[in-house]
Scaffold this active site. Structure first.
Site, PDB file in Angstrom:
ATOM      1  N   HIS A 268      49.812  41.656  38.826  1.00 28.80           N
ATOM      2  CA  HIS A 268      50.456  42.375  39.578  1.00 28.80           C
ATOM      3  C   HIS A 268      50.445  43.653  38.798  1.00 28.80           C
ATOM      4  O   HIS A 268      49.449  44.090  37.980  1.00 28.80           O
ATOM      5  CB  HIS A 268      51.751  42.143  40.207  1.00 28.80           C
ATOM      6  CG  HIS A 268      52.137  42.841  41.271  1.00 28.80           C
ATOM      7  ND1 HIS A 268      51.508  43.984  41.910  1.00 28.80           N
ATOM      8  CD2 HIS A 268      53.369  43.080  41.988  1.00 28.80           C
ATOM      9  CE1 HIS A 268      52.225  44.596  42.782  1.00 28.80           C
ATOM     10  NE2 HIS A 268      53.386  43.910  43.079  1.00 28.80           N
ATOM     11  N   HIS A 309      41.059  42.256  43.744  1.00 27.31           N
ATOM     12  CA  HIS A 309      42.187  42.542  44.422  1.00 27.31           C
ATOM     13  C   HIS A 309      42.192  41.758  45.625  1.00 27.31           C
ATOM     14  O   HIS A 309      41.351  41.415  46.271  1.00 27.31           O
ATOM     15  CB  HIS A 309      42.203  44.068  44.845  1.00 27.31           C
ATOM     16  CG  HIS A 309      43.683  44.728  45.259  1.00 27.31           C
ATOM     17  ND1 HIS A 309      44.095  44.418  46.622  1.00 27.31           N
ATOM     18  CD2 HIS A 309      44.558  45.197  44.638  1.00 27.31           C
ATOM     19  CE1 HIS A 309      45.235  44.765  46.619  1.00 27.31           C
ATOM     20  NE2 HIS A 309      45.695  45.310  45.410  1.00 27.31           N
ATOM     21  N   ASP A 367      44.628  49.528  38.032  1.00 27.03           N
ATOM     22  CA  ASP A 367      45.151  49.488  36.936  1.00 27.03           C
ATOM     23  C   ASP A 367      43.865  49.681  35.725  1.00 27.03           C
ATOM     24  O   ASP A 367      44.280  49.760  34.629  1.00 27.03           O
ATOM     25  CB  ASP A 367      45.740  47.921  36.578  1.00 27.03           C
ATOM     26  CG  ASP A 367      46.990  47.841  37.400  1.00 27.03           C
ATOM     27  OD1 ASP A 367      47.800  48.769  37.338  1.00 27.03           O
ATOM     28  OD2 ASP A 367      47.274  46.589  38.149  1.00 27.03           O
TER      29      ASP A 367
HETATM   30  N1  CMC Z   1      37.756  38.008  36.571  1.00 31.68           N
HETATM   31  C1  CMC Z   1      37.055  37.087  36.844  1.00 31.68           C
HETATM   32  N2  CMC Z   1      37.124  36.251  38.025  1.00 31.68           N
HETATM   33  C2  CMC Z   1      37.817  36.973  38.965  1.00 31.68           C
HETATM   34  C3  CMC Z   1      38.863  37.871  38.720  1.00 31.68           C
HETATM   35  C4  CMC Z   1      38.741  38.547  37.479  1.00 31.68           C
HETATM   36  N3  CMC Z   1      39.557  39.513  37.325  1.00 31.68           N
HETATM   37  N4  CMC Z   1      39.472  37.954  40.144  1.00 31.68           N
HETATM   38  C5  CMC Z   1      39.275  37.142  40.723  1.00 31.68           C
HETATM   39  N5  CMC Z   1      38.190  36.230  40.391  1.00 31.68           N
HETATM   40  C6  CMC Z   1      37.515  35.216  40.883  1.00 31.68           C
HETATM   41  C7  CMC Z   1      38.465  33.945  40.878  1.00 31.68           C
HETATM   42  O1  CMC Z   1      37.850  33.142  40.019  1.00 31.68           O
HETATM   43  C8  CMC Z   1      37.715  33.471  42.262  1.00 31.68           C
HETATM   44  O2  CMC Z   1      36.459  32.799  42.047  1.00 31.68           O
HETATM   45  P1  CMC Z   1      36.225  31.472  42.789  1.00 31.68           P
HETATM   46  O3  CMC Z   1      36.000  31.928  44.184  1.00 31.68           O
HETATM   47  O4  CMC Z   1      34.950  30.865  42.042  1.00 31.68           O
HETATM   48  O5  CMC Z   1      36.979  30.454  42.490  1.00 31.68           O
HETATM   49  C9  CMC Z   1      37.394  34.729  43.341  1.00 31.68           C
HETATM   50  O6  CMC Z   1      37.037  35.754  42.167  1.00 31.68           O
HETATM   51  C10 CMC Z   1      38.848  35.069  44.117  1.00 31.68           C
HETATM   52  O7  CMC Z   1      39.857  35.171  43.341  1.00 31.68           O
HETATM   53  P2  CMC Z   1      41.414  34.712  43.705  1.00 31.68           P
HETATM   54  O8  CMC Z   1      42.050  34.495  42.237  1.00 31.68           O
HETATM   55  O9  CMC Z   1      41.127  33.674  44.752  1.00 31.68           O
HETATM   56  O10 CMC Z   1      41.755  35.896  44.327  1.00 31.68           O
HETATM   57  P3  CMC Z   1      43.288  36.511  44.697  1.00 31.68           P
HETATM   58  O11 CMC Z   1      43.194  37.531  45.943  1.00 31.68           O
HETATM   59  O12 CMC Z   1      44.069  35.288  44.931  1.00 31.68           O
HETATM   60  O13 CMC Z   1      43.727  37.537  43.459  1.00 31.68           O
HETATM   61  C11 CMC Z   1      43.913  38.953  41.864  1.00 31.68           C
HETATM   62  C12 CMC Z   1      43.542  38.636  43.135  1.00 31.68           C
HETATM   63  C13 CMC Z   1      44.365  40.611  41.768  1.00 31.68           C
HETATM   64  C14 CMC Z   1      45.222  38.423  41.519  1.00 31.68           C
HETATM   65  C15 CMC Z   1      42.794  38.649  40.941  1.00 31.68           C
HETATM   66  O14 CMC Z   1      41.579  39.392  41.289  1.00 31.68           O
HETATM   67  C16 CMC Z   1      43.190  39.043  39.351  1.00 31.68           C
HETATM   68  O15 CMC Z   1      43.714  37.811  38.752  1.00 31.68           O
HETATM   69  N6  CMC Z   1      42.763  40.191  39.059  1.00 31.68           N
HETATM   70  C17 CMC Z   1      42.964  40.357  37.400  1.00 31.68           C
HETATM   71  C18 CMC Z   1      44.362  41.110  37.322  1.00 31.68           C
HETATM   72  C19 CMC Z   1      44.418  42.442  37.939  1.00 31.68           C
HETATM   73  O16 CMC Z   1      43.658  43.270  37.649  1.00 31.68           O
HETATM   74  N7  CMC Z   1      45.503  42.578  38.805  1.00 31.68           N
HETATM   75  C20 CMC Z   1      45.899  43.860  39.474  1.00 31.68           C
HETATM   76  C21 CMC Z   1      45.779  43.857  40.657  1.00 31.68           C
HETATM   77  S1  CMC Z   1      45.614  45.485  41.231  1.00 31.68           S
HETATM   78  C22 CMC Z   1      47.270  46.110  41.021  1.00 31.68           C
HETATM   79  C23 CMC Z   1      48.481  45.614  41.864  1.00 31.68           C
HETATM   80  O17 CMC Z   1      48.341  45.639  43.100  1.00 31.68           O
HETATM   81  O18 CMC Z   1      49.367  45.124  41.230  1.00 31.68           O
END
Ligand code: CMC
Length: 431
Positions: A268, A309, A367
């Protein structure tokens, strides 16, 4: 929220008749299926991470993740970033409408008059180690505000809620700057009421009693925009935490402290700090491919920070504004050829072309560029999430206020229990 006159029909094994579920429509966005009656049929819905669940209704902020749209009170974030300012957006979130000139001036005066914190609060800081993470300090001191402002803790009093909102918005930059000054062993700087919100924050951060410090107006404008871009983002993890804590009747300072704790995580608000750490670890453009490969490797927990996201499956509209602000700030500071920026741009380009990221709709989020701007301004990485928390405060408090002033229930999710069935206690000698 309006009833749609539509119903969804749910057929459940073991229940003779289909269950009819009411549907509701908002102004924008998908209709929702009202499942609140299911408990009466002995059923729960199951949605870990709330990916398909609307937990409340709200008038404040709308996101269309597929099309990269963010609206506050109906106004697109791009227009607010260009024409408005942070305090005006705070007013909009708290009051539902943009202020008139007079209302804007009165609001700014009110916020300005609340920027100082109780002198006793400085003692509280001194209990922390100098190397404490500023987010740890913020969790503590914001929660501690409830011990200082007993005069505004009656959550059923509209005036109390309003004063608390003003206090929180006004005092967050002061506390953020104090947490920085404390880590540096420098004296705390009292707020300067002749400065605007963002300029005053820069003054409290970088001023010292030894010499004059006049904030650069271009940097102050960029800082204001960073606050504005973070102001609210509907029911994200920290805001949902504030609402959940608030649903118990807890006081708003405690609720916002809970929100700060939720924001801290790298998935987050902690991502802005993690982006800079990641860029430092990559170190050089020549190693980007290696890190992109790591991010794609399912056996490697590494993720590209600042990408992806839960809601945006398109470019985060805040990231676009942030990218533009990044160029403005780096150009003003004469560091537009910064290796960090170059590396970030290259990483973005590669990720936007790579099928792994394209297929999963992983775009840069808010971010990704904010950390580069903050670092260029001279703000240390540990403070990045504190800046996010400061910017998000009007969203937290406006969402809390919206909940408290309407009808709400204590938040109490249920579970799918997978533990042992009932069994008799085993005496220790028989284990
Ligand atoms: N790098 C590599 N792979 C990724 C990433 C990433 N940053 N984000 C998602 N994926 C992949 C993930 O492994 C999954 O792949 P698969 O379908 O093959 O298993 C797919 O994309 C979907 O990911 P998810 O984890 O199911 O998606 P989510 O909606 O649960 O997570 C997130 C969203 C923001 C937590 C995630 O994208 C992440 O960890 N990003 C990096 C951290 C980040 O930048 N966070 C800031 C968010 S914006 C500011 C805020 O609102 O706080």
């Amino acid at each position: 929220m309006t009833d749609t006159n539509k119903t969804a029909s749910l057929t459940v094994p073991g229940i003779a008749e289909p269950i009819e579920l009411a549907m509701h429509s908002g102004t924008l966005g998908p209709d929702v299926i009202d499942v609140s009656k299911l408990v009466g049929k002995g059923l729960f819905t199951y949605d870990p991470g709330f990916v398909s669940t609307a937990a409340c209704d709200s008038d404040l902020t709308y996101i269309d993740g597929d099309n990269g749209v963010l609206l506050h009170g109906g106004y697109p974030i791009e227009q607010l970033a260009e024409h408005s300012n942070y305090l005006e957006l705070c007013y909009l979130l708290l009051n539902g409408e943009l202020p008139t000139k007079q209302q804007a001036e009165e609001f700014e005066t009110t916020i300005t008059n609340h920027t100082m914190v109780h002198e006793q609060l400085a003692q509280f800081f001194r209990g922390f180690r100098r190397d404490a993470h500023p987010m740890a300090i913020m969790c503590g001191v914001v929660g501690a505000l409830s011990a200082f402002y007993h005069d505004s803790l009656d959550i059923d009093e509209e005036h109390h809620r309003s004063v608390t909102a003003h206090r929180l918005i006004a005092k967050m930059p002061t506390l953020a700057a104090m947490s920085y000054k404390y880590s540096q062993g420098q004296p705390f700087m009292y707020p300067r009421n002749d400065l605007g919100y963002a300029a005053n924050f820069l003054y409290m951060m970088f001023g010292t009693p030894c010499e004059n410090y006049e904030p650069n107006p271009i940097i102050a404008k960029a800082m204001d925009r960073i606050f504005l871009l973070h102001a609210d983002h509907e029911q994200n993890a920290s805001t949902s935490t504030v609402r959940l804590a608030g649903s118990t009747g807890a006081n708003p300072f405690a609720c916002v402290a809970a929100g700060i704790a939720a924001l801290w995580g790298p998935s987050h608000g902690g991502a802005n700090e993690a982006v800079l750490n990641m860029l430092a670890e990559i170190g050089d453009e020549s190693r980007i491919d290696e890190y992109v490969a790591k991010a794609k490797d399912k056996d490697d927990p590494f993720r590209l920070m600042g990408f992806g996201h839960r809601v945006y499956k398109n470019y985060d509209p805040r990231a676009k504004v942030m990218q533009q602000t990044c160029h403005e700030v780096l150009s003003e500071l004469g560091v537009e050829d910064s290796p960090t920026l170059k590396m970030a741009q290259r990483l973005e380009q590669i990720a936007l072309e790579d099928p792994y990221f394209v297929e999963r709709k992983l775009y840069p989020n808010v971010d990704f560029y904010s950390g580069i701007i903050l670092k260029a301004i001279g703000i240390p990485e540990e403070l990045f999430t504190v800046i996010f928390a400061t910017g998000r405060t009007p969203g937290w408090i406006a969402q809390w206020n919206e909940m408290i002033s309407g009808s709400y229930k204590i938040g109490r999710p249920r579970q799918l229990y997978r533990g042992p069935a009932k069994r008799d206690y085993t005496p220790m000698a028989k284990r």
